[in-house]
Design a protein around this motif. Structure first.
Motif, PDB file in Angstrom:
ATOM      1  N   PHE A  42       0.839  -1.196   0.000  1.00  0.00           N
ATOM      2  CA  PHE A  42       0.000   0.000   0.000  1.00  0.00           C
ATOM      3  C   PHE A  42       0.879   1.252   0.000  1.00  0.00           C
ATOM      4  N   THR A  43       0.372   2.308  -0.630  1.00  0.00           N
ATOM      5  CA  THR A  43       1.051   3.602  -0.575  1.00  0.00           C
ATOM      6  C   THR A  43       0.042   4.661  -0.163  1.00  0.00           C
ATOM      7  N   PHE A  44       0.511   5.617   0.637  1.00  0.00           N
ATOM      8  CA  PHE A  44      -0.349   6.719   1.058  1.00  0.00           C
ATOM      9  C   PHE A  44       0.447   8.015   1.094  1.00  0.00           C
ATOM     10  N   GLY A  45      -0.197   9.080   0.641  1.00  0.00           N
ATOM     11  CA  GLY A  45       0.333  10.424   0.792  1.00  0.00           C
ATOM     12  C   GLY A  45      -0.821  11.391   0.744  1.00  0.00           C
ATOM     13  N   SER A  46      -0.727  12.475   1.477  1.00  0.00           N
ATOM     14  CA  SER A  46      -1.790  13.480   1.486  1.00  0.00           C
ATOM     15  C   SER A  46      -1.349  14.709   0.706  1.00  0.00           C
ATOM     16  N   GLY A  47      -2.308  15.347   0.058  1.00  0.00           N
ATOM     17  CA  GLY A  47      -1.984  16.548  -0.707  1.00  0.00           C
ATOM     18  C   GLY A  47      -0.993  16.247  -1.811  1.00  0.00           C
ATOM     19  N   HIS A  48       0.024  17.076  -1.948  1.00  0.00           N
ATOM     20  CA  HIS A  48       1.010  16.846  -3.007  1.00  0.00           C
ATOM     21  C   HIS A  48       1.861  15.607  -2.752  1.00  0.00           C
ATOM     22  N   SER A  49       1.948  15.170  -1.504  1.00  0.00           N
ATOM     23  CA  SER A  49       2.682  13.928  -1.225  1.00  0.00           C
ATOM     24  C   SER A  49       1.993  12.727  -1.849  1.00  0.00           C
ATOM     25  N   SER A  50       0.696  12.870  -2.145  1.00  0.00           N
ATOM     26  CA  SER A  50      -0.034  11.785  -2.797  1.00  0.00           C
ATOM     27  C   SER A  50       0.465  11.533  -4.217  1.00  0.00           C
ATOM     28  N   LEU A  51       1.061  12.551  -4.822  1.00  0.00           N
ATOM     29  CA  LEU A  51       1.527  12.377  -6.208  1.00  0.00           C
ATOM     30  C   LEU A  51       2.592  11.294  -6.287  1.00  0.00           C
ATOM     31  N   ALA A  52       3.504  11.276  -5.337  1.00  0.00           N
ATOM     32  CA  ALA A  52       4.542  10.244  -5.333  1.00  0.00           C
ATOM     33  C   ALA A  52       3.961   8.879  -4.990  1.00  0.00           C
ATOM     34  N   ALA A  53       2.921   8.863  -4.144  1.00  0.00           N
ATOM     35  CA  ALA A  53       2.263   7.603  -3.807  1.00  0.00           C
ATOM     36  C   ALA A  53       1.549   7.030  -5.026  1.00  0.00           C
ATOM     37  N   GLN A  54       0.911   7.895  -5.798  1.00  0.00           N
ATOM     38  CA  GLN A  54       0.205   7.452  -7.001  1.00  0.00           C
ATOM     39  C   GLN A  54       1.159   7.023  -8.107  1.00  0.00           C
ATOM     40  N   ASP A  55       2.357   7.562  -8.096  1.00  0.00           N
ATOM     41  CA  ASP A  55       3.289   7.350  -9.199  1.00  0.00           C
ATOM     42  C   ASP A  55       3.738   5.902  -9.341  1.00  0.00           C
ATOM     43  N   VAL A  56       3.584   5.091  -8.293  1.00  0.00           N
ATOM     44  CA  VAL A  56       4.022   3.697  -8.371  1.00  0.00           C
ATOM     45  C   VAL A  56       2.843   2.727  -8.404  1.00  0.00           C
ATOM     46  N   VAL A  57       1.641   3.248  -8.641  1.00  0.00           N
ATOM     47  CA  VAL A  57       0.433   2.418  -8.656  1.00  0.00           C
ATOM     48  C   VAL A  57      -0.129   2.331 -10.073  1.00  0.00           C
ATOM     49  N   TYR A  58      -0.405   1.089 -10.525  1.00  0.00           N
ATOM     50  CA  TYR A  58      -1.094   0.844 -11.795  1.00  0.00           C
ATOM     51  C   TYR A  58      -0.481   1.653 -12.939  1.00  0.00           C
ATOM     52  N   ARG A  59       0.817   1.386 -13.177  1.00  0.00           N
ATOM     53  CA  ARG A  59       1.462   2.088 -14.275  1.00  0.00           C
ATOM     54  C   ARG A  59       2.449   1.180 -14.977  1.00  0.00           C
ATOM     55  N   ALA A  60       2.747   1.485 -16.224  1.00  0.00           N
ATOM     56  CA  ALA A  60       3.694   0.693 -16.995  1.00  0.00           C
ATOM     57  C   ALA A  60       5.027   0.628 -16.270  1.00  0.00           C
ATOM     58  N   GLY A  61       5.579  -0.583 -16.150  1.00  0.00           N
ATOM     59  CA  GLY A  61       6.836  -0.771 -15.450  1.00  0.00           C
ATOM     60  C   GLY A  61       6.695  -0.865 -13.951  1.00  0.00           C
ATOM     61  N   GLY A  62       5.472  -0.766 -13.452  1.00  0.00           N
ATOM     62  CA  GLY A  62       5.239  -0.826 -12.019  1.00  0.00           C
ATOM     63  C   GLY A  62       4.832  -2.216 -11.569  1.00  0.00           C
ATOM     64  N   LEU A  63       4.986  -2.471 -10.288  1.00  0.00           N
ATOM     65  CA  LEU A  63       4.597  -3.754  -9.716  1.00  0.00           C
ATOM     66  C   LEU A  63       3.080  -3.816  -9.535  1.00  0.00           C
ATOM     67  N   VAL A  64       2.501  -4.943  -9.910  1.00  0.00           N
ATOM     68  CA  VAL A  64       1.048  -5.073  -9.917  1.00  0.00           C
ATOM     69  C   VAL A  64       0.419  -4.971  -8.527  1.00  0.00           C
ATOM     70  N   PRO A  65       0.950  -5.650  -7.490  1.00  0.00           N
ATOM     71  CA  PRO A  65       0.245  -5.652  -6.206  1.00  0.00           C
ATOM     72  C   PRO A  65       0.530  -4.427  -5.331  1.00  0.00           C
ATOM     73  N   VAL A  66       0.583  -3.240  -5.923  1.00  0.00           N
ATOM     74  CA  VAL A  66       0.786  -2.001  -5.178  1.00  0.00           C
ATOM     75  C   VAL A  66      -0.515  -1.203  -5.234  1.00  0.00           C
ATOM     76  N   ASN A  67      -1.078  -0.908  -4.082  1.00  0.00           N
ATOM     77  CA  ASN A  67      -2.393  -0.282  -3.988  1.00  0.00           C
ATOM     78  C   ASN A  67      -2.301   1.095  -3.345  1.00  0.00           C
ATOM     79  N   LEU A  68      -3.064   2.040  -3.873  1.00  0.00           N
ATOM     80  CA  LEU A  68      -3.129   3.380  -3.304  1.00  0.00           C
ATOM     81  C   LEU A  68      -4.199   3.429  -2.216  1.00  0.00           C
ATOM     82  N   LEU A  69      -3.844   3.924  -1.035  1.00  0.00           N
ATOM     83  CA  LEU A  69      -4.838   4.238  -0.019  1.00  0.00           C
ATOM     84  C   LEU A  69      -5.414   5.609  -0.369  1.00  0.00           C
ATOM     85  N   ASP A  70      -6.536   5.594  -1.040  1.00  0.00           N
ATOM     86  CA  ASP A  70      -7.116   6.820  -1.575  1.00  0.00           C
ATOM     87  C   ASP A  70      -8.196   7.328  -0.621  1.00  0.00           C
TER      88      ASP A  70
END
Length: 254
Positions: free
Chosen positions: A45-73
């Protein structure tokens, strides 16, 4: 190119070089936890609030990324998506939101959580990391250690994100998150925290993928579960199979 443009790029490059040199050990420690979680069938899981969320989102559901990584949205806290915008900052100061958020996920002991907070001083990231560890999750904090040295914690315990982590990645960002000045500007500007923090997260993923791939090459485990770009032939079909194979570890589909 104006002087300010050059100074901004120089500041960003210098920060990247610094975290590469000074955080190498912590990056590898975080990568080891990530590789262990992936190979062990755990969720991430990844979590970030506000602009810190951008880095958390950057490793979720993207080309070249690991599949079992989930965003705490958490509604209102991911990026600048809520109006009025200051509500996102206010939500970080609400006690109990972190525990409720984690309780409503399928997270279990042995899973891995990345908590990203530039200051690491607000209630949400502190309580989330603290509660996650109490529930048996491993926690990697991505923060600036300059803040605990200069700014009081907003958590009643007086602790910071860094105090509730198995591994801490320091992005070296100065208090205020501004690299540039101008005689007629009344505060600093030109933040590089998003660039540096995203680079730290991607470096951890890269190292973890390398560890998993090396193990697979040696006959000790499967190839790392990675997404492909949906813009290349077969990419969409590949990703659908990856998500089906890892369905029990992801919750960003329904």
């Amino acid at each position: 190119m104006s002087d300010l443009v050059g100074r901004y790029f120089d500041a960003a490059i210098e920060h990247l070089r610094r975290v590469h040199a000074e955080e190498a050990g912590s990056i590898e420690a975080a990568a080891a936890l990530l590789a262990e979680a992936i190979s062990g069938g755990r969720r991430v899981f990844t979590f970030g609030s506000g602009h810190s969320s951008l880095a958390a989102q950057d490793v979720v559901y993207r080309a070249g990324g690991l599949v079992p990584v989930n965003l705490l949205d958490v509604p209102g806290m991911a990026g600048v998506t809520v109006m009025p915008a200051p509500l996102a900052s206010a939500l970080e100061r609400v006690s109990g939101l972190a525990t409720t958020t984690l309780d409503l996920t399928p997270a279990t002991a042995g899973d891995l959580l990345f908590v990203i907070s530039l200051s690491g001083r607000q209630i949400m990231p502190v309580e989330l990391a603290q509660y996650a560890r109490a529930r048996g999750l491993k926690v990697v904090g991505v923060t600036s250690l300059a803040y605990p040295a200069q700014v009081p914690s907003a958590h009643p315990s007086g602790t910071y994100l860094k105090d509730h982590c198995d591994v801490v990645l320091d992005n070296k960002i100065a208090v205020g998150d501004g690299e540039l000045t101008h005689p007629a500007a009344e505060t600093t500007f030109g933040p590089v925290s998003t660039i540096v923090t995203s680079a730290l997260m991607q470096a951890v993923v890269a190292s973890a993928v390398g560890r998993l791939a090396d193990a697979a090459a040696d006959g000790d485990g499967a190839a790392p579960p990675l997404f492909r770009s949906g813009n290349v032939p077969g990419g969409t079909e590949w990703n659908a199979k990856q998500m089906a194979d890892n369905a029990e570890r992801i919750f960003y589909t329904y």
